[in-house]
Write a protein that holds these residues in place. Structure first.
Motif, PDB file in Angstrom:
ATOM      1  N   GLN A   1      55.089 -41.733  43.709  1.00 37.01           N
ATOM      2  CA  GLN A   1      55.110 -43.159  42.959  1.00 37.01           C
ATOM      3  C   GLN A   1      53.797 -43.908  42.918  1.00 37.01           C
ATOM      4  O   GLN A   1      53.214 -43.996  44.268  1.00 37.01           O
ATOM      5  N   PRO A   2      53.087 -43.783  41.858  1.00 39.69           N
ATOM      6  CA  PRO A   2      51.744 -44.587  41.747  1.00 39.69           C
ATOM      7  C   PRO A   2      51.742 -45.798  42.315  1.00 39.69           C
ATOM      8  O   PRO A   2      52.732 -46.674  42.242  1.00 39.69           O
ATOM      9  N   SER A   3      50.701 -46.099  42.700  1.00 46.11           N
ATOM     10  CA  SER A   3      50.454 -47.523  43.521  1.00 46.11           C
ATOM     11  C   SER A   3      49.236 -48.206  42.925  1.00 46.11           C
ATOM     12  O   SER A   3      48.299 -47.515  42.342  1.00 46.11           O
ATOM     13  N   THR A   4      49.383 -49.398  42.593  1.00 45.85           N
ATOM     14  CA  THR A   4      47.974 -50.157  42.224  1.00 45.85           C
ATOM     15  C   THR A   4      47.342 -50.903  43.511  1.00 45.85           C
ATOM     16  O   THR A   4      46.368 -51.553  43.191  1.00 45.85           O
ATOM     17  N   VAL A   5      47.762 -50.714  44.588  1.00 48.70           N
ATOM     18  CA  VAL A   5      47.024 -51.155  45.743  1.00 48.70           C
ATOM     19  C   VAL A   5      46.650 -49.932  46.714  1.00 48.70           C
ATOM     20  O   VAL A   5      47.260 -48.910  46.730  1.00 48.70           O
ATOM     21  N   ALA A   6      45.571 -50.207  47.521  1.00 45.98           N
ATOM     22  CA  ALA A   6      45.216 -49.316  48.479  1.00 45.98           C
ATOM     23  C   ALA A   6      44.935 -49.952  49.658  1.00 45.98           C
ATOM     24  O   ALA A   6      43.789 -50.132  50.372  1.00 45.98           O
ATOM     25  N   PRO A   7      46.005 -50.194  50.478  1.00 46.52           N
ATOM     26  CA  PRO A   7      45.872 -50.858  51.622  1.00 46.52           C
ATOM     27  C   PRO A   7      44.942 -50.037  52.836  1.00 46.52           C
ATOM     28  O   PRO A   7      44.356 -50.898  53.460  1.00 46.52           O
ATOM     29  N   PHE A   8      44.989 -48.810  52.623  1.00 50.00           N
ATOM     30  CA  PHE A   8      43.999 -48.184  53.469  1.00 50.00           C
ATOM     31  C   PHE A   8      42.565 -48.482  53.444  1.00 50.00           C
ATOM     32  O   PHE A   8      41.705 -48.195  54.139  1.00 50.00           O
ATOM     33  N   LEU A   9      42.282 -48.867  52.127  1.00 48.03           N
ATOM     34  CA  LEU A   9      40.762 -49.235  51.824  1.00 48.03           C
ATOM     35  C   LEU A   9      40.350 -50.633  52.119  1.00 48.03           C
ATOM     36  O   LEU A   9      39.247 -50.892  52.370  1.00 48.03           O
TER      37      LEU A   9
ATOM     38  N   PHE B   1      35.528 -55.980  47.602  1.00 42.17           N
ATOM     39  CA  PHE B   1      36.064 -55.546  46.127  1.00 42.17           C
ATOM     40  C   PHE B   1      37.592 -55.519  45.888  1.00 42.17           C
ATOM     41  O   PHE B   1      38.130 -55.241  44.735  1.00 42.17           O
ATOM     42  N   LEU B   2      38.057 -55.794  47.018  1.00 41.15           N
ATOM     43  CA  LEU B   2      39.543 -55.500  47.129  1.00 41.15           C
ATOM     44  C   LEU B   2      40.136 -57.004  48.170  1.00 41.15           C
ATOM     45  O   LEU B   2      39.403 -57.501  48.647  1.00 41.15           O
ATOM     46  N   ASP B   3      41.352 -57.230  47.618  1.00 41.91           N
ATOM     47  CA  ASP B   3      42.011 -58.550  48.299  1.00 41.91           C
ATOM     48  C   ASP B   3      42.599 -57.867  49.534  1.00 41.91           C
ATOM     49  O   ASP B   3      42.681 -56.605  49.662  1.00 41.91           O
ATOM     50  N   ASP B   4      43.426 -58.695  50.323  1.00 44.18           N
ATOM     51  CA  ASP B   4      43.892 -58.152  51.623  1.00 44.18           C
ATOM     52  C   ASP B   4      45.078 -57.302  51.559  1.00 44.18           C
ATOM     53  O   ASP B   4      45.116 -56.540  52.414  1.00 44.18           O
ATOM     54  N   SER B   5      45.671 -57.099  50.276  1.00 42.78           N
ATOM     55  CA  SER B   5      46.799 -56.118  50.068  1.00 42.78           C
ATOM     56  C   SER B   5      46.001 -54.807  49.627  1.00 42.78           C
ATOM     57  O   SER B   5      46.922 -53.655  49.486  1.00 42.78           O
ATOM     58  N   GLY B   6      44.744 -54.621  49.407  1.00 40.30           N
ATOM     59  CA  GLY B   6      44.367 -53.397  49.022  1.00 40.30           C
ATOM     60  C   GLY B   6      44.152 -53.226  47.523  1.00 40.30           C
ATOM     61  O   GLY B   6      43.861 -52.280  46.908  1.00 40.30           O
ATOM     62  N   LYS B   7      44.287 -54.456  46.556  1.00 39.69           N
ATOM     63  CA  LYS B   7      44.198 -54.505  44.990  1.00 39.69           C
ATOM     64  C   LYS B   7      42.808 -54.735  44.583  1.00 39.69           C
ATOM     65  O   LYS B   7      42.157 -55.875  45.315  1.00 39.69           O
ATOM     66  N   LEU B   8      42.343 -54.087  43.638  1.00 36.10           N
ATOM     67  CA  LEU B   8      41.009 -54.465  43.197  1.00 36.10           C
ATOM     68  C   LEU B   8      40.885 -55.733  42.711  1.00 36.10           C
ATOM     69  O   LEU B   8      41.907 -56.344  41.803  1.00 36.10           O
TER      70      LEU B   8
ATOM     71  N   GLU C   1      38.408 -56.795  40.447  1.00 37.01           N
ATOM     72  CA  GLU C   1      37.814 -56.425  39.382  1.00 37.01           C
ATOM     73  C   GLU C   1      38.309 -55.036  38.942  1.00 37.01           C
ATOM     74  O   GLU C   1      37.768 -54.160  39.560  1.00 37.01           O
ATOM     75  N   GLU C   2      38.886 -55.092  37.650  1.00 32.54           N
ATOM     76  CA  GLU C   2      39.173 -53.507  37.246  1.00 32.54           C
ATOM     77  C   GLU C   2      38.178 -52.807  36.960  1.00 32.54           C
ATOM     78  O   GLU C   2      38.207 -51.466  37.117  1.00 32.54           O
TER      79      GLU C   2
ATOM     80  N   PRO D   1      52.575 -43.827  51.627  1.00 28.57           N
ATOM     81  CA  PRO D   1      53.995 -44.440  51.065  1.00 28.57           C
ATOM     82  C   PRO D   1      54.178 -43.906  49.667  1.00 28.57           C
ATOM     83  O   PRO D   1      55.005 -44.014  49.060  1.00 28.57           O
ATOM     84  N   THR D   2      53.178 -43.076  48.996  1.00 32.57           N
ATOM     85  CA  THR D   2      53.118 -42.770  47.726  1.00 32.57           C
ATOM     86  C   THR D   2      53.765 -41.453  47.324  1.00 32.57           C
ATOM     87  O   THR D   2      53.791 -41.116  46.232  1.00 32.57           O
ATOM     88  N   ILE D   3      53.984 -40.557  48.287  1.00 30.24           N
ATOM     89  CA  ILE D   3      54.695 -39.188  48.308  1.00 30.24           C
ATOM     90  C   ILE D   3      55.883 -39.104  49.194  1.00 30.24           C
ATOM     91  O   ILE D   3      55.776 -39.722  50.411  1.00 30.24           O
ATOM     92  N   GLY D   4      56.791 -38.794  48.813  1.00 33.80           N
ATOM     93  CA  GLY D   4      57.901 -38.502  49.658  1.00 33.80           C
ATOM     94  C   GLY D   4      59.484 -37.969  48.791  1.00 33.80           C
ATOM     95  O   GLY D   4      59.078 -37.586  47.683  1.00 33.80           O
ATOM     96  N   ALA D   5      60.497 -37.914  49.355  1.00 34.93           N
ATOM     97  CA  ALA D   5      61.741 -37.511  48.784  1.00 34.93           C
ATOM     98  C   ALA D   5      62.322 -38.728  48.093  1.00 34.93           C
ATOM     99  O   ALA D   5      63.454 -39.028  48.608  1.00 34.93           O
ATOM    100  N   PHE D   6      61.606 -39.189  47.215  1.00 26.65           N
ATOM    101  CA  PHE D   6      62.105 -40.530  46.554  1.00 26.65           C
ATOM    102  C   PHE D   6      63.227 -39.883  45.232  1.00 26.65           C
ATOM    103  O   PHE D   6      63.096 -38.894  44.772  1.00 26.65           O
ATOM    104  N   ASP D   7      64.097 -41.067  45.166  1.00 33.45           N
ATOM    105  CA  ASP D   7      64.931 -41.061  43.765  1.00 33.45           C
ATOM    106  C   ASP D   7      64.149 -40.785  42.536  1.00 33.45           C
ATOM    107  O   ASP D   7      64.630 -40.286  41.639  1.00 33.45           O
TER     108      ASP D   7
END
Length: 255
Positions: free
Chosen positions: A28-36, A81-88, A90-91, A125-131
């Protein structure tokens, strides 16, 4: 800033990707990178220097086994370059390949293994046994997504090998020195001083013998060194971003 990490930055664990164990896994692609969001220094490959030097400073970690790093902040825990949620914020900001490969990487399953296997961080959280999501396997075979992930990681490993060779050449030439940057902010009596990283000694570079300069120019090493040197002017831009974001460092601290 610390020396090159012994364990992969960002990864909490590694598990080999298997068509049997992970047959129903999806991405499940994500637009945020909280780990960063709280990481200020990111490993780089030399091929990224020309792109990165437009956006952020390039330095080298301290110690004998130095690696190139992109500075996304000047202080521990600060990424401008990121907000607190890990979102860029500036794109258009370039994101280093080390970040883009997460949560995957190639690794040896045993110390004496000859081949590298595609692994992933099972805590992501982006990889797993998702529906819902993009399948990694179909009928027991890797999907195009998985093949693309593998190809990206293979390319990254090749770039990492070239980066190691680049660092060997820089060390052999004795070009690295301890870095220090002092930034005086208006209204603050003491300057903000940053240490704990290495940089190329420009005078030593200029003083290289003609045959050495010719060799590193022909090999493509010289423009990479100057990309690093030119990028250092962005230190003050990163500092200004920290000020605007209210992420003020303390004077006289090291990275």
């Amino acid at each position: 800033m610390a020396s090159a990490p012994q364990l992969p930055l960002f990864y909490n664990g590694l598990e080999p990707l298997s068509s049997e164990t992970h047959a129903n896994y999806k991405v499940q692609p994500s637009t945020v990178a909280p780990f960063l969001a709280n990481q200020h220094a990111i490993p780089l490959t030399v091929e990224e220097f020309p792109l990165v030097q437009r956006h952020m400073p390039i330095v080298f970690s301290s110690g004998d086994d130095a690696i190139p790093l992109a500075l996304m902040g000047l202080n521990e825990g600060v990424n401008v370059f990121l907000d607190d949620s890990g979102k860029l914020l500036e794109e258009t900001i370039y994101v280093p390949a080390y970040v883009r490969r997460y949560p995957y990487m190639l690794a040896r399953l045993t110390p004496d293994a000859q081949e590298l296997s595609l692994c992933f961080d099972p805590t992501s959280p982006t990889i797993g046994a998702f529906d819902q999501g993009d399948a990694l396997f179909e009928n027991g075979q890797p999907t195009e997504l998985t093949r693309n992930i593998l190809q990206f990681n293979e390319n990254f490993e090749q770039a990492a090998a070239r980066t190691a060779q680049f660092m060997n050449e820089v060390r052999e030439l004795g070009l690295l020195m301890e870095g220090e940057v002092s930034i005086q902010q208006d209204g603050v009596e003491q300057p903000f001083v940053y240490r704990g990283f290495q940089m190329v000694d420009e005078q030593k570079l200029v003083d290289l013998r003609g045959d050495q300069l010719r060799k590193i120019s022909q090999s493509g090493l010289l423009p990479l060194l100057y990309a690093h040197l030119f990028s250092l002017s962005l230190m003050r831009d990163i500092f200004a971003r920290q000020v605007r974001l209210g992420k003020m460092p303390q004077p006289q601290l090291t990275m």
